[in-house]
Design a protein around this motif. Structure first.
Motif, PDB file in Angstrom:
ATOM      1  N   SER A   7       0.853  -1.173   0.000  1.00  0.00           N
ATOM      2  CA  SER A   7       0.000   0.000   0.000  1.00  0.00           C
ATOM      3  C   SER A   7       0.899   1.236   0.000  1.00  0.00           C
ATOM      4  N   PRO A   8       0.340   2.413  -0.241  1.00  0.00           N
ATOM      5  CA  PRO A   8       1.185   3.609  -0.238  1.00  0.00           C
ATOM      6  C   PRO A   8       1.913   3.820   1.096  1.00  0.00           C
ATOM      7  N   GLY A  63       3.061   9.288  -7.379  1.00  0.00           N
ATOM      8  CA  GLY A  63       2.506   7.943  -7.485  1.00  0.00           C
ATOM      9  C   GLY A  63       3.390   6.971  -8.225  1.00  0.00           C
ATOM     10  N   ASN A  64       4.709   7.202  -8.198  1.00  0.00           N
ATOM     11  CA  ASN A  64       5.638   6.266  -8.822  1.00  0.00           C
ATOM     12  C   ASN A  64       5.863   5.061  -7.917  1.00  0.00           C
ATOM     13  N   TRP A  65       6.354   4.010  -8.513  1.00  0.00           N
ATOM     14  CA  TRP A  65       6.869   2.869  -7.768  1.00  0.00           C
ATOM     15  C   TRP A  65       8.374   3.088  -7.666  1.00  0.00           C
ATOM     16  N   LEU A  66       8.929   2.952  -6.464  1.00  0.00           N
ATOM     17  CA  LEU A  66      10.358   3.148  -6.264  1.00  0.00           C
ATOM     18  C   LEU A  66      10.957   1.925  -5.597  1.00  0.00           C
ATOM     19  N   MET A  67      12.002   1.416  -6.208  1.00  0.00           N
ATOM     20  CA  MET A  67      12.749   0.302  -5.632  1.00  0.00           C
ATOM     21  C   MET A  67      14.130   0.815  -5.241  1.00  0.00           C
ATOM     22  N   PRO A  91       0.429   9.970   1.037  1.00  0.00           N
ATOM     23  CA  PRO A  91       1.117   9.764  -0.239  1.00  0.00           C
ATOM     24  C   PRO A  91       0.110   9.538  -1.369  1.00  0.00           C
ATOM     25  N   HIS A  92       0.555   9.757  -2.580  1.00  0.00           N
ATOM     26  CA  HIS A  92      -0.262   9.466  -3.761  1.00  0.00           C
ATOM     27  C   HIS A  92      -0.751   8.021  -3.656  1.00  0.00           C
TER      28      HIS A  92
END
Length: 127
Positions: A7-8, A63-67, A91-92
């Motif tokens: 989840s965010p 709303g990016n995915w960050l690894m 968060p987004h």
């Protein structure tokens, strides 16, 4: 599925076994959920703190995915990451944070407690 547990506000931490790397599988997951173009990643290490903070703030807001990979290397940065996550209470809705770390006793417990933990298995044939 791991996405259903994310989840965010709940990072996912991959605790790595030797030889394992979830990056390609996570990229496929991002594509499946329509987040492929918004998937960013960075391997942490010496001198990457500023870049990681910038990517994290952008990911939270856009709303990016960050690894973030190799989180066991800059443990001091993980404390910074925790403060940023604490400050961003909204968060987004598409934001997802994925972390990878080798097993280490110095990883901050508070980050582990707020996260979903995934233990990876080594690839077949590497026993």
């Amino acid at each position: 599925m791991i996405y259903d547990q994310s989840s965010p506000g709940t990072p996912v931490i991959f605790i790595l076994s030797p030889g394992s790397d979830p990056t390609s599988e996570l990229m496929k997951l991002a594509d499946r959920w329509g987040a492929g173009p918004k998937f960013k990643y960075l391997s942490l290490g010496q001198g990457q703190d500023k870049a990681a903070v910038s990517l994290l703030v952008n990911a939270i807001n856009r709303g990016n995915w960050l690894m973030l990979q190799n989180c066991h290397l800059p443990i001091s940065f993980i404390r910074t990451l925790e403060k940023i996550l604490d400050k961003n209470t909204k968060p987004h809705p598409d934001f997802r944070l994925w972390l990878t770390t080798d097993p280490t006793p110095s990883f901050p417990i508070s980050v582990l407690q707020r996260s979903t933990k995934v233990v990876t298995e080594p690839p077949n044939g590497l026993n």
